[in-house]
Design a protein around this motif. Sequence first.
Motif, PDB file in Angstrom:
ATOM      1  N   LEU A 140     -37.417 -61.286 -25.541  1.00 47.00           N
ATOM      2  CA  LEU A 140     -37.323 -60.746 -24.320  1.00 47.00           C
ATOM      3  C   LEU A 140     -36.205 -61.360 -23.565  1.00 47.00           C
ATOM      4  N   PRO A 141     -35.023 -60.635 -23.228  1.00 47.21           N
ATOM      5  CA  PRO A 141     -33.884 -61.351 -22.659  1.00 47.21           C
ATOM      6  C   PRO A 141     -34.537 -62.014 -21.221  1.00 47.21           C
ATOM      7  N   ILE A 142     -33.742 -63.092 -21.047  1.00 41.80           N
ATOM      8  CA  ILE A 142     -33.930 -63.715 -19.934  1.00 41.80           C
ATOM      9  C   ILE A 142     -34.049 -63.047 -18.535  1.00 41.80           C
ATOM     10  N   SER A 181     -33.903 -72.451 -31.079  1.00 48.24           N
ATOM     11  CA  SER A 181     -34.443 -71.245 -32.107  1.00 48.24           C
ATOM     12  C   SER A 181     -33.257 -70.689 -32.558  1.00 48.24           C
ATOM     13  N   GLN A 182     -32.149 -70.574 -31.799  1.00 47.01           N
ATOM     14  CA  GLN A 182     -30.764 -69.824 -32.395  1.00 47.01           C
ATOM     15  C   GLN A 182     -30.293 -70.659 -33.473  1.00 47.01           C
ATOM     16  N   GLN A 187     -26.754 -60.700 -30.828  1.00 42.81           N
ATOM     17  CA  GLN A 187     -28.108 -61.076 -31.331  1.00 42.81           C
ATOM     18  C   GLN A 187     -29.274 -61.012 -30.352  1.00 42.81           C
ATOM     19  N   ARG A 188     -29.060 -61.312 -29.078  1.00 48.18           N
ATOM     20  CA  ARG A 188     -29.969 -61.527 -28.164  1.00 48.18           C
ATOM     21  C   ARG A 188     -30.299 -59.874 -27.601  1.00 48.18           C
ATOM     22  N   ALA A 189     -29.224 -59.080 -27.435  1.00 42.63           N
ATOM     23  CA  ALA A 189     -29.248 -57.929 -27.119  1.00 42.63           C
ATOM     24  C   ALA A 189     -30.083 -57.058 -28.172  1.00 42.63           C
ATOM     25  N   LEU A 190     -29.779 -57.225 -29.388  1.00 48.84           N
ATOM     26  CA  LEU A 190     -30.685 -56.538 -30.503  1.00 48.84           C
ATOM     27  C   LEU A 190     -31.979 -56.932 -30.660  1.00 48.84           C
ATOM     28  N   ALA A 191     -32.392 -58.085 -29.951  1.00 45.22           N
ATOM     29  CA  ALA A 191     -33.580 -58.459 -30.091  1.00 45.22           C
ATOM     30  C   ALA A 191     -34.509 -57.548 -28.989  1.00 45.22           C
ATOM     31  N   VAL A 218     -34.722 -56.894 -35.900  1.00 45.80           N
ATOM     32  CA  VAL A 218     -32.990 -56.544 -36.060  1.00 45.80           C
ATOM     33  C   VAL A 218     -32.210 -58.043 -35.943  1.00 45.80           C
ATOM     34  N   HIS A 219     -31.352 -58.133 -36.940  1.00 44.33           N
ATOM     35  CA  HIS A 219     -30.554 -59.366 -37.128  1.00 44.33           C
ATOM     36  C   HIS A 219     -29.324 -59.223 -37.483  1.00 44.33           C
TER      37      HIS A 219
END
Length: 396
Positions: free
Chosen positions: A91-93, A155-156, A214-218, A224-225
Amino acid sequence: MTEQLSADVRRRIARICHEVAEDAADLVPDVVDTIRAEIPDYALVPLADHRAWVTEQFRELLHDIAEQRPPRPAQVEGVRELSRARARQGLPIEMLLDAVHITSRETWNRVLLRTRERDPELVGHLVYMVDLVWTWVRVVTGAASDAYSETLRSSQVSQANLRHRFLRSLTAADADADPPAPLARGLGYDPDGAFLALCTPAEAWPEDRLDRMQRALAGTGGAVHCVALGAVVIVLAQRADEERIARRIRELASEEVPIGVGMVRPGLAGAVESITDAEAALARTSPERPTARFTDDWLAIGLARQAERLAPLFADAVRTARRSPHLRGAVEAFADNGLSIAGAGRALQLHPNSVAYRLDRWRDLTGWDVRTGEGLVASLTALRLYPSAAGTAQDG
């Protein structure tokens, strides 16, 4: 500012807050629904988990208002743990912080409403509690941001390493390479499920922008990677919507980046094939057509390796299309409108007789009559296989 309130006013405010807190079971579901309506991507968070956290935050804010105190250390650590969990859920911050603000806003609104109902004379005194509420929000959101960033950085690194190992294992000929199935599971993929690959040029994605992608695709749902591999960035998706992924990519790009889209294929072998599809489709993009799909261009992609060998066969058609794009347009409109001359005329805003004349001219110049199956297939193959067939010169 709360020191300006008398002991009696403080007791009455505390009584209202405790009453609202006791009704949390009835009030919190509406707060959760509000968060999910304003932040649709919160659907990533399981509903029961979401309600449990909002209930806790709802009650703690009310008790802290009643006691006129900022969050205690144990509460702050609870917020940090929640933030770590939301980071791991992808979930984006910004959405997490928005949810905290919405919960605080809705909690405060319930206090105002209950005060108007139970003790209207007290409403004017609540203004002295606003600083306390905003201090509470500031402390909570600050702790959430710090914990989220720490978790994300950790985690990144591990996830980026895992993504690269997985992509390499998919295509490695080395017998000592990591087996791909455990790596796939580590990234949230089902090794037996269906995979979809998209490709975009790596030159458009410096490392910091790739991290943002990557953060947006999550937040697109599913697994999705994205990984930069050679000249391309590969996006490999499972249980996620293609259009949503492409939209996120374009939102982050500094310009209209080309995107090649593979075919949905089952299993890890299918993932490899879908990546191959996407890379081949990427080669079919152009400024006028920034997105190309393997499912649309499979014929040209399949014949691409034979293009040079077949060039003499299609030379007349390529030359005609380049010199007379209006004839090319008539052929494509005829094919795209159910092999109907009238339909092609409507699409081109021409009289059917004009369309028929152009198709006849195409036949005379190329030797292929698009009214026959063989002539239509040969004509479309020429136009799809040789992009240089597009031109601007006019020749009747």
